[in-house]
Design a protein around this motif. Structure first.
Motif, PDB file in Angstrom:
ATOM      1  N   GLU A  67      27.036  37.684  26.036  1.00 39.30           N
ATOM      2  CA  GLU A  67      27.597  38.087  27.549  1.00 39.30           C
ATOM      3  C   GLU A  67      26.664  38.984  27.880  1.00 39.30           C
ATOM      4  OE1 GLU A  67      31.569  40.096  29.127  1.00 39.30           O
ATOM      5  OE2 GLU A  67      31.406  39.698  27.060  1.00 39.30           O
ATOM      6  N   ARG A  68      26.077  40.152  27.076  1.00 37.21           N
ATOM      7  CA  ARG A  68      25.188  41.073  27.562  1.00 37.21           C
ATOM      8  C   ARG A  68      23.824  40.455  27.970  1.00 37.21           C
ATOM      9  NH1 ARG A  68      25.658  44.098  23.519  1.00 37.21           N
ATOM     10  NH2 ARG A  68      23.766  43.630  22.276  1.00 37.21           N
ATOM     11  N   ARG A  92      30.461  39.300  17.102  1.00 38.13           N
ATOM     12  CA  ARG A  92      29.257  40.232  17.796  1.00 38.13           C
ATOM     13  C   ARG A  92      28.511  39.190  18.553  1.00 38.13           C
ATOM     14  NH1 ARG A  92      25.086  42.479  14.974  1.00 38.13           N
ATOM     15  NH2 ARG A  92      25.279  40.259  13.303  1.00 38.13           N
ATOM     16  N   PHE A  93      28.389  37.934  18.108  1.00 34.07           N
ATOM     17  CA  PHE A  93      27.226  36.790  18.856  1.00 34.07           C
ATOM     18  C   PHE A  93      28.002  36.669  20.383  1.00 34.07           C
ATOM     19  CE2 PHE A  93      25.451  32.429  19.278  1.00 34.07           C
ATOM     20  CZ  PHE A  93      24.370  32.838  19.527  1.00 34.07           C
ATOM     21  N   LEU A  94      29.200  36.564  20.372  1.00 36.73           N
ATOM     22  CA  LEU A  94      29.805  36.392  21.721  1.00 36.73           C
ATOM     23  C   LEU A  94      29.418  37.669  22.717  1.00 36.73           C
ATOM     24  CD1 LEU A  94      33.488  35.398  21.248  1.00 36.73           C
ATOM     25  CD2 LEU A  94      31.884  34.024  22.397  1.00 36.73           C
ATOM     26  N   VAL A  95      29.353  38.726  22.243  1.00 38.93           N
ATOM     27  CA  VAL A  95      29.005  40.079  22.921  1.00 38.93           C
ATOM     28  C   VAL A  95      27.832  40.221  23.358  1.00 38.93           C
ATOM     29  CG1 VAL A  95      29.108  42.722  22.825  1.00 38.93           C
ATOM     30  CG2 VAL A  95      31.030  41.495  21.932  1.00 38.93           C
ATOM     31  N   HIS A  96      26.695  39.713  22.359  1.00 42.45           N
ATOM     32  CA  HIS A  96      25.312  39.805  22.512  1.00 42.45           C
ATOM     33  C   HIS A  96      25.218  38.674  23.444  1.00 42.45           C
ATOM     34  CE1 HIS A  96      21.065  40.222  22.033  1.00 42.45           C
ATOM     35  NE2 HIS A  96      21.230  38.916  21.903  1.00 42.45           N
ATOM     36  N   ALA A 123      23.591  27.455  24.497  1.00 44.00           N
ATOM     37  CA  ALA A 123      23.441  27.092  25.563  1.00 44.00           C
ATOM     38  C   ALA A 123      24.702  27.260  26.553  1.00 44.00           C
ATOM     39  CB  ALA A 123      23.000  25.788  25.849  1.00 44.00           C
ATOM     40  N   ILE A 124      25.778  27.014  25.982  1.00 44.78           N
ATOM     41  CA  ILE A 124      27.063  27.321  26.519  1.00 44.78           C
ATOM     42  C   ILE A 124      27.699  28.929  26.727  1.00 44.78           C
ATOM     43  CG2 ILE A 124      29.926  27.274  25.860  1.00 44.78           C
ATOM     44  CD1 ILE A 124      29.170  24.687  24.497  1.00 44.78           C
ATOM     45  N   LEU A 125      27.174  29.618  25.614  1.00 40.94           N
ATOM     46  CA  LEU A 125      27.325  31.229  25.631  1.00 40.94           C
ATOM     47  C   LEU A 125      26.278  31.856  26.470  1.00 40.94           C
ATOM     48  CD1 LEU A 125      28.020  31.974  21.823  1.00 40.94           C
ATOM     49  CD2 LEU A 125      29.931  31.447  23.771  1.00 40.94           C
ATOM     50  N   LEU A 126      25.231  31.059  26.972  1.00 41.18           N
ATOM     51  CA  LEU A 126      24.262  31.854  27.706  1.00 41.18           C
ATOM     52  C   LEU A 126      24.339  31.292  29.159  1.00 41.18           C
ATOM     53  CD1 LEU A 126      21.175  31.762  25.246  1.00 41.18           C
ATOM     54  CD2 LEU A 126      22.493  33.741  26.176  1.00 41.18           C
ATOM     55  N   ASN A 127      25.402  30.379  29.414  1.00 39.64           N
ATOM     56  CA  ASN A 127      25.604  29.605  30.659  1.00 39.64           C
ATOM     57  C   ASN A 127      24.442  28.822  31.178  1.00 39.64           C
ATOM     58  OD1 ASN A 127      28.221  30.751  31.040  1.00 39.64           O
ATOM     59  ND2 ASN A 127      27.774  32.263  32.560  1.00 39.64           N
ATOM     60  N   SER A 169      12.904  40.620  31.252  1.00 34.45           N
ATOM     61  CA  SER A 169      13.325  40.434  29.974  1.00 34.45           C
ATOM     62  C   SER A 169      13.504  38.556  29.727  1.00 34.45           C
ATOM     63  CB  SER A 169      14.657  41.213  29.395  1.00 34.45           C
ATOM     64  OG  SER A 169      14.949  40.667  28.133  1.00 34.45           O
ATOM     65  N   PRO A 170      12.416  38.033  29.712  1.00 31.24           N
ATOM     66  CA  PRO A 170      12.642  36.418  29.809  1.00 31.24           C
ATOM     67  C   PRO A 170      12.905  35.974  28.404  1.00 31.24           C
ATOM     68  CG  PRO A 170      10.444  36.972  29.786  1.00 31.24           C
ATOM     69  CD  PRO A 170      11.079  38.580  29.885  1.00 31.24           C
ATOM     70  N   TYR A 171      12.826  36.764  27.239  1.00 31.82           N
ATOM     71  CA  TYR A 171      13.040  36.023  25.981  1.00 31.82           C
ATOM     72  C   TYR A 171      14.462  36.232  25.598  1.00 31.82           C
ATOM     73  CZ  TYR A 171       7.949  36.670  26.318  1.00 31.82           C
ATOM     74  OH  TYR A 171       6.649  36.838  26.956  1.00 31.82           O
ATOM     75  N   THR A 172      14.953  35.230  24.814  1.00 31.81           N
ATOM     76  CA  THR A 172      15.967  35.407  23.847  1.00 31.81           C
ATOM     77  C   THR A 172      15.839  35.281  22.576  1.00 31.81           C
ATOM     78  OG1 THR A 172      17.343  34.751  25.826  1.00 31.81           O
ATOM     79  CG2 THR A 172      18.486  34.446  23.759  1.00 31.81           C
ATOM     80  N   VAL A 173      15.786  36.018  21.335  1.00 31.29           N
ATOM     81  CA  VAL A 173      15.586  35.824  20.180  1.00 31.29           C
ATOM     82  C   VAL A 173      16.653  36.089  19.269  1.00 31.29           C
ATOM     83  CG1 VAL A 173      13.652  36.318  18.610  1.00 31.29           C
ATOM     84  CG2 VAL A 173      13.183  36.586  21.122  1.00 31.29           C
ATOM     85  N   PHE A 174      17.316  35.080  18.581  1.00 29.53           N
ATOM     86  CA  PHE A 174      18.299  35.116  17.273  1.00 29.53           C
ATOM     87  C   PHE A 174      17.618  34.964  16.138  1.00 29.53           C
ATOM     88  CE2 PHE A 174      20.921  33.047  20.941  1.00 29.53           C
ATOM     89  CZ  PHE A 174      20.989  34.307  21.627  1.00 29.53           C
ATOM     90  N   ASP A 175      17.822  35.653  14.982  1.00 28.98           N
ATOM     91  CA  ASP A 175      17.178  35.318  13.602  1.00 28.98           C
ATOM     92  C   ASP A 175      18.519  35.003  12.690  1.00 28.98           C
ATOM     93  OD1 ASP A 175      15.143  34.976  11.852  1.00 28.98           O
ATOM     94  OD2 ASP A 175      14.931  37.037  11.525  1.00 28.98           O
ATOM     95  N   ASN A 176      18.210  34.324  11.839  1.00 28.83           N
ATOM     96  CA  ASN A 176      19.120  34.129  10.566  1.00 28.83           C
ATOM     97  C   ASN A 176      20.351  33.141  11.262  1.00 28.83           C
ATOM     98  OD1 ASN A 176      19.522  34.219   7.864  1.00 28.83           O
ATOM     99  ND2 ASN A 176      21.584  35.324   8.300  1.00 28.83           N
TER     100      ASN A 176
END
Length: 334
Positions: free
Chosen positions: A59-60, A53-57, A112-116, A69-76
């Motif tokens: 990538e999107r 799920r995290f990989l897919v998110h 960082a890796i997953l967001l390029n 959409s300048p923000y990237t917000v992950f919780d937990n």
């Protein structure tokens, strides 16, 4: 604004535990061997161990328009199960000495890796450490830097530096809920919608001066010289806002009036975020501004132990290679 309104992805408890365990297995110290540490983090991706799920998110997220959409917000998010308590005098040195696990660093590296994105360090900031701490330090408590005890005004990170990051990513480690301390964000698209064409025209002119940031000039390894006169609006992109609240000044009355209108617009559209432990807040540095805003302090002592960890990242290391320390592929000489 409740954090729940801006969160884009939440790790399930099972995903959090799995990722925590994977990152806990990395025993390489990133403050002693950053490259090897990041290779170990990358192995988790290559081995297909990241929660799907995290990989897919991610990538999107990479495909989104950063201006809108300048923000990237992950919780937990996973962070270290045990965190040392850092003192007020030498928190960076104590972190290097006392921190025995590197889950938070791994989470920032993995993201960082997953967001390029490619994290970078600066010789004038924590001696080039890539993983930096937003943690008060006595010597810099009254500064406008990540070591400040009190408020930090709205800014774009390293707005007047010759290597300006494309992203600033923050992960909450320790933040006492008794204290109302927020990291506020303001999107450029919202700020500019509040300004007249005439004001934006003035902001595009070379009429403004911003001194170098406090941390880059405090006991510097590399002298930066004198900051230049610059436009506030335009730079990396036509909508880039090169500004540090209460530090950027206009060189004439017209420019000063434009700065006043910009400041008001920023505060009109800001979004407050409480960066709780495990909250990841990424910001596209050229498409929004951020601050540290204190609204109420109920526990003064806890103010000294608030701890967020951050990285500043770029799209392409090669674009900045001429500014790197000789023999280093991501550490800026400055």
């Amino acid at each position: 604004m409740r954090n729940s309104e801006i969160i884009q992805f939440t790790f399930s408890e099972a995903e959090k535990l799995k990722t925590h365990d994977l990152l806990s297995e990395i025993t390489i110290n990133p403050y002693q061997n950053y490259d090897a540490f990041m290779m170990a983090v990358a192995d988790i991706v290559r081995n297909g161990e990241v929660p799907e799920r995290f990989l897919v998110h991610c990538e999107r997220k990479r495909k989104e328009d950063e201006y809108e959409s300048p923000y990237t917000v992950f919780d937990n998010c996973p962070i270290d199960a045990e965190l040392p308590w850092l003192g007020f005098v030498n928190p960076v040195e104590e972190k290097r000495r006392l921190k025995q696990t590197f889950v938070a660093e791994g989470m920032l590296g993995l993201s960082a890796i997953l967001l390029n994105q490619s994290p970078i360090g600066y010789m004038n900031v924590n001696d080039g450490d890539v993983f930096q701490d937003i943690h008060p330090k006595q010597e810099l408590q009254n500064s406008q830097s990540q070591k400040a005890l009190n408020e930090i005004y709205f800014h774009k990170d390293l707005a007047n530096h010759f290597v300006r990051p494309d992203w600033v990513n923050i992960l909450g480690l320790r933040n006492n809920i008794e204290n109302e301390i927020y990291t506020c964000f303001a999107r450029n698209v919202d700020i500019l919608s509040k300004l007249s064409d005439d004001t934006k025209s003035v902001l595009r002119e070379n009429l403004f001066y911003t001194p170098f940031d406090d941390l880059s000039t405090h006991k510097s390894h590399v002298q930066l010289g004198e900051a230049d006169i610059h436009p506030v609006l335009g730079g990396v992109t036509p909508t880039d806002i090169r500004y540090f609240e209460n530090r950027t000044k206009g060189i004439n009355e017209t420019a000063e009036a434009a700065i006043a209108k910009l400041k008001q617009a920023i505060h009109d559209v800001k979004v407050p975020v409480f960066v709780s432990p495990g909250l990841f807040m990424g910001a596209a540095n050229n498409d929004c501004l951020h601050n540290k805003e204190i609204r109420n302090i109920s526990n003064q002592e806890a103010l000294k132990s608030r701890w967020l960890m951050k990285t500043v990242n770029v799209r392409n290391l090669n674009e900045h290679a001429k500014h790197f320390v000789q023999g280093k592929k991501n550490i800026v000489a400055g």
